[in-house]
Structures are given as C-alpha cells and as structure tokens.
Design a protein around this motif. Structure first.
Motif, PDB file in Angstrom:
ATOM      1  N   ALA A 181      23.508  -1.854   3.813  1.00 33.50           N
ATOM      2  CA  ALA A 181      23.293  -0.577   3.135  1.00 33.50           C
ATOM      3  C   ALA A 181      22.563   0.416   4.035  1.00 33.50           C
ATOM      4  O   ALA A 181      22.762   1.629   3.933  1.00 33.50           O
ATOM      5  CB  ALA A 181      22.509  -0.793   1.855  1.00 33.50           C
ATOM      6  N   ALA A 182      21.707  -0.087   4.916  1.00 33.29           N
ATOM      7  CA  ALA A 182      20.915   0.787   5.786  1.00 33.29           C
ATOM      8  C   ALA A 182      21.403   0.775   7.229  1.00 33.29           C
ATOM      9  O   ALA A 182      20.777   1.403   8.093  1.00 33.29           O
ATOM     10  CB  ALA A 182      19.444   0.361   5.745  1.00 33.29           C
ATOM     11  N   ARG A 183      22.503   0.090   7.497  1.00 31.62           N
ATOM     12  CA  ARG A 183      22.909  -0.142   8.887  1.00 31.62           C
ATOM     13  C   ARG A 183      23.116   1.146   9.678  1.00 31.62           C
ATOM     14  O   ARG A 183      22.598   1.294  10.796  1.00 31.62           O
ATOM     15  CB  ARG A 183      24.193  -0.976   8.935  1.00 31.62           C
ATOM     16  N   ASP A 184      23.854   2.120   9.133  1.00 32.75           N
ATOM     17  CA  ASP A 184      24.124   3.345   9.882  1.00 32.75           C
ATOM     18  C   ASP A 184      22.841   4.090  10.201  1.00 32.75           C
ATOM     19  O   ASP A 184      22.674   4.620  11.309  1.00 32.75           O
ATOM     20  CB  ASP A 184      25.073   4.243   9.085  1.00 32.75           C
ATOM     21  N   ASP A 185      21.920   4.181   9.234  1.00 30.45           N
ATOM     22  CA  ASP A 185      20.653   4.868   9.481  1.00 30.45           C
ATOM     23  C   ASP A 185      19.822   4.139  10.533  1.00 30.45           C
ATOM     24  O   ASP A 185      19.142   4.770  11.349  1.00 30.45           O
ATOM     25  CB  ASP A 185      19.853   4.975   8.180  1.00 30.45           C
ATOM     26  N   LEU A 186      19.856   2.809  10.510  1.00 34.66           N
ATOM     27  CA  LEU A 186      19.110   2.034  11.506  1.00 34.66           C
ATOM     28  C   LEU A 186      19.703   2.214  12.904  1.00 34.66           C
ATOM     29  O   LEU A 186      18.971   2.359  13.890  1.00 34.66           O
ATOM     30  CB  LEU A 186      19.107   0.553  11.117  1.00 34.66           C
ATOM     31  N   VAL A 187      21.028   2.217  12.994  1.00 33.63           N
ATOM     32  CA  VAL A 187      21.692   2.381  14.292  1.00 33.63           C
ATOM     33  C   VAL A 187      21.414   3.766  14.868  1.00 33.63           C
ATOM     34  O   VAL A 187      21.167   3.922  16.075  1.00 33.63           O
ATOM     35  CB  VAL A 187      23.211   2.145  14.152  1.00 33.63           C
ATOM     36  N   ARG A 188      21.447   4.800  14.016  1.00 33.01           N
ATOM     37  CA  ARG A 188      21.219   6.169  14.492  1.00 33.01           C
ATOM     38  C   ARG A 188      19.741   6.484  14.705  1.00 33.01           C
ATOM     39  O   ARG A 188      19.406   7.559  15.213  1.00 33.01           O
ATOM     40  CB  ARG A 188      21.809   7.170  13.489  1.00 33.01           C
ATOM     41  N   GLY A 189      18.871   5.566  14.319  1.00 29.89           N
ATOM     42  CA  GLY A 189      17.446   5.811  14.491  1.00 29.89           C
ATOM     43  C   GLY A 189      16.837   6.687  13.418  1.00 29.89           C
ATOM     44  O   GLY A 189      15.693   7.138  13.554  1.00 29.89           O
ATOM     45  N   GLU A 190      17.570   6.948  12.338  1.00 28.06           N
ATOM     46  CA  GLU A 190      17.031   7.754  11.253  1.00 28.06           C
ATOM     47  C   GLU A 190      16.142   6.924  10.330  1.00 28.06           C
ATOM     48  O   GLU A 190      15.378   7.472   9.534  1.00 28.06           O
ATOM     49  CB  GLU A 190      18.173   8.399  10.471  1.00 28.06           C
ATOM     50  N   LEU A 191      16.263   5.614  10.420  1.00 29.42           N
ATOM     51  CA  LEU A 191      15.365   4.684   9.768  1.00 29.42           C
ATOM     52  C   LEU A 191      15.016   3.588  10.772  1.00 29.42           C
ATOM     53  O   LEU A 191      15.783   3.343  11.713  1.00 29.42           O
ATOM     54  CB  LEU A 191      15.987   4.058   8.512  1.00 29.42           C
TER      55      LEU A 191
ATOM     56  N   ASP B 140       0.816  -1.209   0.000  1.00 30.83           N
ATOM     57  CA  ASP B 140       0.000   0.000   0.000  1.00 30.83           C
ATOM     58  C   ASP B 140       0.852   1.263   0.000  1.00 30.83           C
ATOM     59  O   ASP B 140       0.319   2.377  -0.091  1.00 30.83           O
ATOM     60  CB  ASP B 140      -0.914   0.019   1.234  1.00 30.83           C
ATOM     61  N   TYR B 141       2.164   1.094   0.098  1.00 34.45           N
ATOM     62  CA  TYR B 141       3.083   2.224   0.145  1.00 34.45           C
ATOM     63  C   TYR B 141       4.089   2.125  -1.010  1.00 34.45           C
ATOM     64  O   TYR B 141       4.338   1.039  -1.533  1.00 34.45           O
ATOM     65  CB  TYR B 141       3.820   2.251   1.490  1.00 34.45           C
ATOM     66  N   PRO B 142       4.685   3.247  -1.410  1.00 36.20           N
ATOM     67  CA  PRO B 142       5.694   3.200  -2.485  1.00 36.20           C
ATOM     68  C   PRO B 142       6.870   2.311  -2.078  1.00 36.20           C
ATOM     69  O   PRO B 142       7.305   2.336  -0.924  1.00 36.20           O
ATOM     70  CB  PRO B 142       6.132   4.655  -2.628  1.00 36.20           C
ATOM     71  N   LEU B 143       7.380   1.536  -3.029  1.00 33.18           N
ATOM     72  CA  LEU B 143       8.526   0.674  -2.766  1.00 33.18           C
ATOM     73  C   LEU B 143       9.767   1.231  -3.445  1.00 33.18           C
ATOM     74  O   LEU B 143       9.694   1.771  -4.559  1.00 33.18           O
ATOM     75  CB  LEU B 143       8.279  -0.743  -3.292  1.00 33.18           C
ATOM     76  N   VAL B 144      10.905   1.081  -2.764  1.00 31.91           N
ATOM     77  CA  VAL B 144      12.207   1.396  -3.352  1.00 31.91           C
ATOM     78  C   VAL B 144      13.005   0.096  -3.338  1.00 31.91           C
ATOM     79  O   VAL B 144      13.290  -0.455  -2.263  1.00 31.91           O
ATOM     80  CB  VAL B 144      12.947   2.492  -2.555  1.00 31.91           C
TER      81      VAL B 144
ATOM     82  N   ALA C  92      13.337   6.980   1.529  1.00 26.06           N
ATOM     83  CA  ALA C  92      12.735   6.346   2.705  1.00 26.06           C
ATOM     84  C   ALA C  92      12.622   7.322   3.871  1.00 26.06           C
ATOM     85  O   ALA C  92      11.633   7.306   4.618  1.00 26.06           O
ATOM     86  CB  ALA C  92      13.556   5.129   3.115  1.00 26.06           C
ATOM     87  N   ARG C  93      13.613   8.175   4.045  1.00 26.39           N
ATOM     88  CA  ARG C  93      13.605   9.101   5.175  1.00 26.39           C
ATOM     89  C   ARG C  93      12.636  10.267   4.978  1.00 26.39           C
ATOM     90  O   ARG C  93      12.125  10.832   5.948  1.00 26.39           O
ATOM     91  CB  ARG C  93      15.014   9.643   5.413  1.00 26.39           C
ATOM     92  N   ARG C  94      12.367  10.635   3.718  1.00 32.38           N
ATOM     93  CA  ARG C  94      11.559  11.830   3.460  1.00 32.38           C
ATOM     94  C   ARG C  94      10.122  11.519   3.041  1.00 32.38           C
ATOM     95  O   ARG C  94       9.365  12.432   2.710  1.00 32.38           O
ATOM     96  CB  ARG C  94      12.224  12.676   2.363  1.00 32.38           C
TER      97      ARG C  94
END
Length: 327
Positions: A251-261, A194-198, A238-240
């Motif tokens: 690929a997403a590890r840093d964003d996941l660790v920092r809580g940005e994703l 139901d949401y856009p996929l990347v 994904a963030r915006r």
C-alpha cells in the motif's frame, strides 16, 4: 426435477443469496416479499431440501444452499451472456471483468496488472470493487464478482472458493521524511505511541497483526488512533503530519520508493500477510480471469526476483545502510 426448475427460481434464489434478506431481495426483483417467499418455497419443494434458513435477522443459506449457489451463479451468467448476444449480435466481442480487491492491494499490484491486461486484451473492460475481505468473498460467492485479490478466510467462508497464493507482504510503519522518530538511534514501540497512529479498522487482518505487535510489547493501540481502509487518506495523513501509518507494504510501496514516505526500522515479527487470487471452484473461469491470473503471476515473480537481488547485493564499503541514512 431439473425440467421443472425455471430461471425465475434461480433468479429469486440468487437475489436472496446476495441480499441475505427476503425483503431486500423482493426490492431487487421488483416483486412483493410474499411472491419471493412463494418462489423460494417452490424451489425447495422441487429440490426436496431446505436451501435458506429464514429468521428475524435475515436469510442464511444452508449447506445445501451454499452448494446450489455455486452452480446457480453459472446459470445466471450464461443467461446474461446469451441475452447480450441476442441484443447485439454484430458488436465486437467485449468481455467485462468484475474484479474485487482489498484497498491495500488495489493501490499496489492491481494498477500494473490492469495496465498489462489492457495492453494484451484491449476488448476487456474492468469493473473494480474494493472492500473488506469478508465483503469481497461474499460478493464472489454470490456471483457479483468474477475473482478477488484478497486473503484466505476461515474454512466455512472458503467453501466453494479456491485460493492461489501470489505473495506475502510484511507490515511496515511509514512516516514522512524528517519525522522525529527517524532521527533517533532506536525507534521503539513505546516511542511510536507518542505520535498519532493511522491503522486498519478492527477485524481486518492488518489490524490483527498491528494489535499483536503492540501486545507483544505489553502495549495497545490507543482509542485516539485513526482507523481507515482508505489508502489515499492514510498516506496523506502520514505525509502531512507526524502520524505513523501502519500498513501492508504494497500500500505504501510507491511513496517509499519515491522517498515521499520513509520506513521506520521496526519489524512486526510473523506479520507477513499472504495475498492471493480467489475464484469460485465450480465452473470454467472467464478468459479475462485466466489472463489476469497469468499477469499477476508474472508481476509477483518479478517482484520476488527484485527483492532477492536487493537482499543478496553486497553493500560497498563506506556506503551507509538505509537505517544509517535516516539517522
């Protein structure tokens, strides 16, 4: 025969192997196409074996050509090193490492590896190239790259290459904090659509696993998805927005660790992708390749120990789990 093969034969053959087209090889060598064709014919006559199949769709190496390529690359590199030594005998020894990496890997383990390489070997320069696994392996076999951090391929493509497993990473679905799917009790594959996929482009290993995940639920990736190899574009989408980014974890590890994703609690079964160091089988690898290989082993061993300790660490009573915190 070996006394009659000259470096111009080797250079011509390598240009054809790299370009897979006699016309483009001629442009690379600043020669005419007939001159390139004549030189190739001379080499094949001396070797008494066909090295290249010519056709309307370009030039393809025969098995004998693939075998010769493994050693021709070493000859060219030796000549380049010898020429550099003659032109700058007094310069401090500098080694250039030409590294290939998948985009998902380049934003994960590679930065830490290059920082550590710089600390230990400050006289080593790095030329980093990213691309699809197929493009990187072709460049490695043709001598454009010294090594590749990528994935295994079919046996025909792996001829002349070695693979050392570094780690296996799962596929994750990353979304912005506060995404509507994080507020539901169960995020289902149907709800994700139901949401856009990347997603990764068709034909890549991450995309094959993504398609398999939805196929297992009688669903499919919609044509309206965004396909990209660019990690920077994918993470910003994904963030915006409310887009769901389906990607290998590193690929997403840093964003996941920092809580940005945040990670959706949906696991793609049997979707762990083995990532390793690929090198040419023939010849002695550069010292820089050996040093990078050791650093990658250290980093991936440390990551493995960290992951195991997190798995084994008991959760204190009353402390919500990660999935509970996202509800």
């Amino acid at each position: 025969m070996e006394t009659r093969i000259s470096f111009r034969h080797v250079s011509c053959f390598l240009a054809i192997a790299r370009e897979r087209n006699l016309g483009r090889a001629a442009e690379r060598l600043n020669l005419t196409q007939p001159a390139v064709s004549k030189t190739l014919t001379e080499l094949e006559s001396l070797a008494d074996v066909r090295l290249v199949e010519r056709g309307r769709h370009g030039a393809r190496l025969t098995p004998a050509g693939e075998h010769f390529l493994r050693y021709a690359v070493g000859v060219a590199q030796a000549m380049e090193s010898a020429s550099a030594a003659l032109h700058a005998p007094a310069a401090p020894p500098v080694q250039i490492l030409t590294l290939g990496a998948l985009p998902t890997v380049a934003s994960g383990v590679v930065p830490d590896a290059l920082l550590r390489l710089r600390e230990r070997h400050p006289q080593t320069g790095v030329r980093l190239h990213t691309g699809t696994n197929q493009v990187l392996l072709s460049a490695l076999k043709a001598g454009h790259l010294d090594c590749v951090i990528g994935r295994m391929a079919e046996p025909a493509t792996m001829q002349g290459l070695s693979f050392e497993l570094l780690y296996a990473e799962p596929l994750v679905m990353a979304v912005r904090p506060g995404h509507p799917l994080l507020g539901t009790r169960t995020a289902s594959p149907q709800a994700v659509l139901d949401y856009p996929l990347v997603v990764a482009p068709a034909g890549t290993v991450p995309r094959l696993h993504t398609d398999a995940f939805f196929d297992a639920h009688a669903l499919h990736v919609p044509a309206t998805c965004t396909e990209t190899l660019s990690i920077s574009v994918a993470r910003l989408l994904a963030r915006r927005s409310d887009a769901v980014w389906i990607t290998p974890e590193f690929a997403a590890r840093d964003d996941l660790v920092r809580g940005e994703l945040a990670r959706l609690p949906l696991a793609a079964a049997n979707a762990e992708e083995p990532v390793g160091l690929l090198r040419r089988s023939a010849g002695e690898p550069l010292d820089a390749v050996k040093a990078l290989a050791e650093i990658l082993r250290e980093l991936t061993r440390a990551d493995s120990r960290t992951a195991q300790s997190r798995t084994r660490r008991p959760r204190q009573r009353g402390t919500p789990s990660a999935s509970e915190r996202t509800r």
